[in-house]
Design an enzyme around this catalytic site. Structure first.
Site, PDB file in Angstrom:
ATOM      1  N   ALA A  55      16.061 -32.762  77.546  1.00 39.92           N
ATOM      2  CA  ALA A  55      15.677 -34.036  78.173  1.00 39.92           C
ATOM      3  C   ALA A  55      16.040 -34.026  79.653  1.00 39.92           C
ATOM      4  CB  ALA A  55      16.368 -35.202  77.459  1.00 39.92           C
TER       5      ALA A  55
ATOM      6  N   ARG B  75      29.612 -20.448  90.808  1.00 35.54           N
ATOM      7  CA  ARG B  75      29.364 -19.408  89.799  1.00 35.54           C
ATOM      8  C   ARG B  75      27.867 -19.272  89.527  1.00 35.54           C
ATOM      9  NH1 ARG B  75      31.065 -20.936  84.906  1.00 35.54           N
ATOM     10  NH2 ARG B  75      31.590 -23.067  85.474  1.00 35.54           N
TER      11      ARG B  75
ATOM     12  N   SER C 299      14.640 -25.642  84.016  1.00 34.64           N
ATOM     13  CA  SER C 299      14.834 -24.606  82.996  1.00 34.64           C
ATOM     14  C   SER C 299      13.565 -24.513  82.154  1.00 34.64           C
ATOM     15  CB  SER C 299      16.003 -25.007  82.089  1.00 34.64           C
ATOM     16  OG  SER C 299      16.008 -24.247  80.906  1.00 34.64           O
TER      17      SER C 299
ATOM     18  N   TYR D  35      20.049 -31.388  76.774  1.00 29.82           N
ATOM     19  CA  TYR D  35      19.736 -30.447  77.866  1.00 29.82           C
ATOM     20  C   TYR D  35      18.228 -30.435  78.153  1.00 29.82           C
ATOM     21  CZ  TYR D  35      19.946 -26.054  80.525  1.00 29.82           C
ATOM     22  OH  TYR D  35      19.847 -25.086  81.504  1.00 29.82           O
TER      23      TYR D  35
HETATM   24  P1  NAP Z   1      27.263 -21.677  85.140  1.00 30.82           P
HETATM   25  O1  NAP Z   1      27.419 -20.210  85.289  1.00 30.82           O
HETATM   26  O2  NAP Z   1      27.893 -22.378  83.995  1.00 30.82           O
HETATM   27  O3  NAP Z   1      27.747 -22.355  86.526  1.00 30.82           O
HETATM   28  C1  NAP Z   1      27.639 -23.744  86.664  1.00 30.82           C
HETATM   29  C2  NAP Z   1      27.963 -24.141  88.071  1.00 30.82           C
HETATM   30  O4  NAP Z   1      27.773 -25.569  88.181  1.00 30.82           O
HETATM   31  C3  NAP Z   1      29.411 -23.889  88.442  1.00 30.82           C
HETATM   32  O5  NAP Z   1      29.461 -23.609  89.822  1.00 30.82           O
HETATM   33  C4  NAP Z   1      30.094 -25.218  88.128  1.00 30.82           C
HETATM   34  O6  NAP Z   1      31.282 -25.463  88.882  1.00 30.82           O
HETATM   35  C5  NAP Z   1      28.987 -26.175  88.564  1.00 30.82           C
HETATM   36  N1  NAP Z   1      29.090 -27.491  87.930  1.00 30.82           N
HETATM   37  C6  NAP Z   1      28.970 -27.815  86.624  1.00 30.82           C
HETATM   38  N2  NAP Z   1      29.105 -29.131  86.458  1.00 30.82           N
HETATM   39  C7  NAP Z   1      29.295 -29.655  87.689  1.00 30.82           C
HETATM   40  C8  NAP Z   1      29.522 -30.955  88.170  1.00 30.82           C
HETATM   41  N3  NAP Z   1      29.582 -32.012  87.356  1.00 30.82           N
HETATM   42  N4  NAP Z   1      29.669 -31.139  89.503  1.00 30.82           N
HETATM   43  C9  NAP Z   1      29.627 -30.081  90.336  1.00 30.82           C
HETATM   44  N5  NAP Z   1      29.426 -28.816  89.948  1.00 30.82           N
HETATM   45  C10 NAP Z   1      29.273 -28.611  88.633  1.00 30.82           C
HETATM   46  O7  NAP Z   1      25.736 -22.088  85.075  1.00 30.82           O
HETATM   47  P2  NAP Z   1      24.395 -21.271  85.456  1.00 30.82           P
HETATM   48  O8  NAP Z   1      23.968 -20.531  84.269  1.00 30.82           O
HETATM   49  O9  NAP Z   1      24.566 -20.578  86.754  1.00 30.82           O
HETATM   50  O10 NAP Z   1      23.388 -22.484  85.629  1.00 30.82           O
HETATM   51  C11 NAP Z   1      23.096 -23.064  86.886  1.00 30.82           C
HETATM   52  C12 NAP Z   1      21.911 -24.001  86.713  1.00 30.82           C
HETATM   53  O11 NAP Z   1      20.814 -23.248  86.206  1.00 30.82           O
HETATM   54  C13 NAP Z   1      22.172 -25.116  85.697  1.00 30.82           C
HETATM   55  O12 NAP Z   1      21.525 -26.293  86.131  1.00 30.82           O
HETATM   56  C14 NAP Z   1      21.512 -24.588  84.449  1.00 30.82           C
HETATM   57  O13 NAP Z   1      21.114 -25.629  83.597  1.00 30.82           O
HETATM   58  C15 NAP Z   1      20.328 -23.855  85.034  1.00 30.82           C
HETATM   59  N6  NAP Z   1      19.768 -22.837  84.148  1.00 30.82           N
HETATM   60  C16 NAP Z   1      20.544 -21.807  83.689  1.00 30.82           C
HETATM   61  C17 NAP Z   1      19.958 -20.872  82.858  1.00 30.82           C
HETATM   62  C18 NAP Z   1      20.725 -19.686  82.316  1.00 30.82           C
HETATM   63  O14 NAP Z   1      20.187 -18.983  81.451  1.00 30.82           O
HETATM   64  N7  NAP Z   1      21.927 -19.421  82.775  1.00 30.82           N
HETATM   65  C19 NAP Z   1      18.618 -20.999  82.477  1.00 30.82           C
HETATM   66  C20 NAP Z   1      17.890 -22.056  82.955  1.00 30.82           C
HETATM   67  C21 NAP Z   1      18.464 -22.972  83.808  1.00 30.82           C
HETATM   68  P3  NAP Z   1      32.738 -24.892  88.365  1.00 30.82           P
HETATM   69  O15 NAP Z   1      32.723 -23.412  88.685  1.00 30.82           O
HETATM   70  O16 NAP Z   1      33.735 -25.629  89.175  1.00 30.82           O
HETATM   71  O17 NAP Z   1      32.804 -25.166  86.910  1.00 30.82           O
END
Ligand code: NAP
Length: 252
Positions: free
Chosen positions: A159, A17, A144, A157
């Site tokens: 940290a 995702r 992030s 988060y």
């Molecule tokens: P998201 O839409 O919640 O998707 C998270 C993804 O990580 C999903 O594919 C989920 O798998 C997988 N996942 C979560 N925990 C896991 C685990 N323990 N083992 C394996 N896979 C795991 O998140 P996102 O917004 O795309 O974020 C992706 C990354 O970008 C994260 O590290 C987040 O901290 C970082 N980030 C996001 C933002 C933002 O604004 N969205 C900003 C800065 C940084 P499932 O589908 O199976 O749950």
């Protein structure tokens, strides 16, 4: 036209995702064979696989919890057994468990660190040996802007993401002499399931601080990840590229 990642093998954690999904698609579009992990969302993993496969190469989803060392090791072993190489590792899997410090359980703090930071360590440790053997490879961590400024309710988060930046720099120092290039991206607010959970009021306030006037798209982050993974970024090492629509460029 020659594709940037033709003949390369990529592994993206948390690729079912959001940002990870967009990375899978960008790398597949560039000609890479892509393996991605997910935690439990089979339906999303199937959709990502189908969309990325449309670009022609092999796309393999693997259920693997980043917080489980045995599963991580098995995943990297499977990539090497299948492709005999790993060129691009995107350490993207991440979670939030927001709570004010006073109310945060030790478990909530530790779970976020365990997935976001220790999970990245587990994958990098398992992947660096096969990369070193070929003296080739690149690792990109997804940090992030939470690494760059404090956010109330996100001590765990922040940290984990601050730790990822330092981890990235230390990995770059250690691995670049072995032919492995390591960098990080630091996204701002990106439209994914993670930010969909944010209260509306906080989202509106955040948007006012973003110079672009909107949240970013997963594809806008994936484009930067793909650039860092490409030969065009060969001279970029140990850096954190901020992808935040100008959020952190002003003090307003
Ligand atoms: P998201 O839409 O919640 O998707 C998270 C993804 O990580 C999903 O594919 C989920 O798998 C997988 N996942 C979560 N925990 C896991 C685990 N323990 N083992 C394996 N896979 C795991 O998140 P996102 O917004 O795309 O974020 C992706 C990354 O970008 C994260 O590290 C987040 O901290 C970082 N980030 C996001 C933002 C933002 O604004 N969205 C900003 C800065 C940084 P499932 O589908 O199976 O749950």
């Amino acid at each position: 036209m020659e594709k940037a990642f033709a003949g390369k093998v990529a592994l993206v954690t948390g690729g079912s995702r959001g940002i990870g999904q967009a990375c899978v698609e960008a790398l597949a579009k560039g000609g890479a064979e892509v393996v991605f992990t997910y935690r439990h969302n089979e339906t999303a993993a199937e959709q990502t696989t189908a969309a990325a496969k449309a670009h022609g190469g092999r796309v393999i989803p693997l259920k693997c919890d980043s917080a489980d060392t045995a599963q991580v090791n098995q995943t990297v072993e499977q990539v090497i057994a299948t492709f005999e190489q790993l060129d691009i590792l995107v350490l993207n899997a991440g979670i939030t468990k927001d709570q004010y410090l006073m109310l945060m359980s030790e478990e909530e703090f530790a779970q976020v660190l365990d997935t976001n930071l220790v999970g990245a360590f587990r994958f990098a440790k398992a992947a660096c040996r096969p990369m070193m053997t070929r003296r080739a490879g690149t690792i990109i961590t997804v940090s992030s802007v939470a690494a760059l400024f404090g956010i109330a309710g996100q001590t765990n988060y922040c940290a984990s993401k601050g730790g990822l930046v330092a981890f990235t720099q230390a990995m770059a120092a250690e691995l670049s002499p072995k032919g492995i290039r390591v960098n990080a991206v630091a996204p701002g607010f990106i439209e994914t399931d993670m930010t969909a959970r944010m209260p509306r009021k906080i989202k509106l306030e955040a948007k006012q601080r973003i110079l672009a006037g909107r949240f970013g798209t997963p594809q806008e982050v994936a484009g930067v990840v793909a650039f860092l993974a490409s030969d065009a970024a060969e001279y970029i090492i140990g850096q954190t590229l901020v992808v935040d629509g100008g959020l952190t460029s002003t003090v307003a």
